[in-house]
Design a protein around this motif. Structure first.
Motif, PDB file in Angstrom:
ATOM      1  N   THR A   1       0.831  -1.203   0.000  1.00 46.78           N
ATOM      2  CA  THR A   1       0.000   0.000   0.000  1.00 46.78           C
ATOM      3  C   THR A   1       0.867   1.255   0.000  1.00 46.78           C
ATOM      4  OG1 THR A   1      -1.763  -1.156   1.140  1.00 46.78           O
ATOM      5  CG2 THR A   1      -1.755   1.243   1.334  1.00 46.78           C
TER       6      THR A   1
ATOM      7  N   ASP B   1       0.398  -3.283  -9.917  1.00 51.21           N
ATOM      8  CA  ASP B   1       0.213  -3.757  -8.548  1.00 51.21           C
ATOM      9  C   ASP B   1       0.535  -5.252  -8.599  1.00 51.21           C
ATOM     10  OD1 ASP B   1      -0.649  -4.897  -6.201  1.00 51.21           O
ATOM     11  OD2 ASP B   1      -2.467  -3.686  -6.051  1.00 51.21           O
TER      12      ASP B   1
ATOM     13  N   LYS C   1       0.841 -13.291   1.562  1.00 53.42           N
ATOM     14  CA  LYS C   1       1.434 -13.370   0.234  1.00 53.42           C
ATOM     15  C   LYS C   1       2.467 -14.512   0.130  1.00 53.42           C
ATOM     16  CE  LYS C   1      -0.994  -9.898  -1.338  1.00 53.42           C
ATOM     17  NZ  LYS C   1      -1.712  -9.218  -0.252  1.00 53.42           N
TER      18      LYS C   1
HETATM   19  C1  LIG Z   1      -2.292  -7.638  -0.524  1.00 55.21           C
HETATM   20  C2  LIG Z   1      -2.535  -6.698  -1.629  1.00 55.21           C
HETATM   21  C3  LIG Z   1      -2.257  -5.326  -1.520  1.00 55.21           C
HETATM   22  C4  LIG Z   1      -1.831  -4.675  -0.253  1.00 55.21           C
HETATM   23  O1  LIG Z   1      -0.668  -5.190   0.278  1.00 55.21           O
HETATM   24  P1  LIG Z   1      -0.143  -4.670   1.692  1.00 55.21           P
HETATM   25  O2  LIG Z   1       1.298  -5.101   1.684  1.00 55.21           O
HETATM   26  O3  LIG Z   1      -0.953  -5.373   2.732  1.00 55.21           O
HETATM   27  O4  LIG Z   1      -0.307  -3.210   1.732  1.00 55.21           O
HETATM   28  C5  LIG Z   1      -2.434  -4.525  -2.634  1.00 55.21           C
HETATM   29  N1  LIG Z   1      -2.884  -5.033  -3.783  1.00 55.21           N
HETATM   30  C6  LIG Z   1      -3.185  -6.326  -3.926  1.00 55.21           C
HETATM   31  C7  LIG Z   1      -3.652  -6.829  -5.248  1.00 55.21           C
HETATM   32  C8  LIG Z   1      -3.044  -7.201  -2.839  1.00 55.21           C
HETATM   33  O5  LIG Z   1      -3.381  -8.491  -2.982  1.00 55.21           O
END
Ligand SMILES: *Cc1c(COP(=O)(O)O)cnc(C)c1O
Length: 389
Positions: free
Chosen positions: A66, A163, A192
């Motif tokens: 984020t 992203d 993740k």
């Molecule tokens: C998990 C995720 C995020 C956010 O990740 P953080 O590290 O928790 O901020 C953003 N975009 C996608 C597609 C995600 O799956």
């Protein structure tokens, strides 16, 4: 009467993170070196590894995906008057990171097969005020990078920000996911493929952005130039913030990422196993499974099924959850979310995002899932789909 505990099998979560080897000894080493803030020795090792793997100009480790998205918005000077195009079927911060900088949000629909942003939908939304298009490589499978690249070539001031929270070590053709956008972002959140609890990275793919990215990352100062001896004192240059990942977390993360070959191999095996088990049942059970690409390598972040018939999914989910299987759905369409409304100027029609959001079931997917857990998931799911067919 004594309780008989072993009649209910232990729950199987959607995700369970596991140690891959050196995480704890690296953390101990990081503590003893005394450099626990950002840009320390372990951060440098992770950044070097990722820079090579992703063929990037530079890598900055951040507190989350984020904040990396927020940093990319600052680097692109996103502000009121610009718009940013994001898929409606995405994580909240894929969009909110750009709204924070004052952008108008435009929601594109997704492709019904890849579940990634649909270039035709983007083409209907893009104009000369579009500053960024933000594809998500959903589940670790590449979005249609070729057509998105063609679109930004026509609209000269727009950029791709990938992203890539799901797609680390996946590819599009021969090139790594995350290497196409002017920027891309990674997540090392506990859910993740590689994790340090909370963490992320900004991938900088163009040399022209490197110096300014360090300035914004270093709280808006020229600290990086000072440490390199290029200026003799360090001062406030422009707006920035505190984005850096602690070296203690980078140490943990290095222990995960250096085992990437094994982790990715196990994830691929599990994906293939779900696919083999469920794809012959697609017609009989009224489901669709994710496609397998011949040309792009997936990062194998998730396995999901799309259930036919909109009312049916919740009944299947209930059976799974009652059997202790953590199978959530996710992504409420962002174009309908309350938080997006101050940032939109029109109505969006995203029927595929709406439909997928009502039909998706994600299955437990982590590299330490055991054979017996896999069998329990597959049998429970198949049974629930039969009851509701
Ligand atoms: C998990 C995720 C995020 C956010 O990740 P953080 O590290 O928790 O901020 C953003 N975009 C996608 C597609 C995600 O799956």
């Amino acid at each position: 009467m004594p309780l008989i505990k072993d009649t209910v099998p232990p729950p199987i979560p959607l995700n369970r993170s596991s140690l891959q080897g050196n995480e704890l000894s690296y953390v101990q080493e990081a503590v003893s070196t005394g450099h626990s803030a950002s840009k320390g020795p372990f951060s440098n090792r992770v950044a070097d590894l990722l820079r090579t793997e992703l063929e990037a100009a530079d890598i900055l480790l951040t507190t989350s995906c984020t904040t990396a998205l927020e940093l990319s918005a600052m680097l692109l000077n996103v502000q009121p008057g610009f718009n940013v195009i994001v898929p409606s079927y995405a994580f909240v911060t894929t969009a909110s990171a750009f709204a924070r900088s004052g952008a108008e949000l435009r929601f594109a629909d997704i492709d019904p097969v890849s579940l990634c942003i649909d270039p035709d939908s983007v083409g209907a939304l893009i104009d000369s005020s579009t500053r960024a298009i933000v594809p998500v490589h959903y589940g670790g499978m590449a979005a249609d990078i070729d057509r998105l690249t063609q679109l930004i070539e026509v609209h000269g001031d727009s950029n791709i920000v990938e992203d890539n929270a799901h797609g680390l070590f996946g590819s599009h053709g021969d090139s790594p996911l995350g290497s196409f956008g002017r920027f891309s972002t990674l997540s090392f959140h506990e859910t993740k493929n590689f994790s340090c609890g909370e963490g992320g990275a900004l991938v900088i793919n163009e040399k022209r952005d490197v110096a300014r990215a360090h300035t914004l990352y270093d709280k808006g100062t020229n600290r990086a130039a000072f440490l390199d001896g290029r200026v003799d004192r360090y001062t406030w240059i422009e707006q920035g913030s505190s984005f850096g990942m602690s070296d203690l977390l980078a140490a943990f993360l290095l222990g995960q990422i250096e085992q990437r070959t094994g982790v990715m191999g196990r994830r691929q095996k599990l994906f293939t196993r779900y696919h083999k088990q469920l794809s012959p049942l697609e017609a009989g059970l009224g489901i669709e499974v994710p496609p397998i690409s011949e040309t792009h390598r997936s990062a194998y972040h998730t396995f999901y099924v799309l259930v036919s018939g909109e009312g049916r999914r919740d009944a299947v989910l209930q059976e799974l959850n009652e059997s202790g299987i953590g199978a959530p759905f996710h992504y409420q369409p962002l174009h309908r979310s309350e938080g997006a409304q101050p940032w939109v100027k029109r109505k969006f029609d995203c029927p595929i995002s709406d439909s997928v959001s009502n039909r998706i079931i994600r299955l437990p997917f982590f590299d330490a899932l055991t054979d017996s857990e896999f069998n329990r998931v597959a049998e429970t799911l198949t049974g629930a789909l039969r009851h509701t067919a």
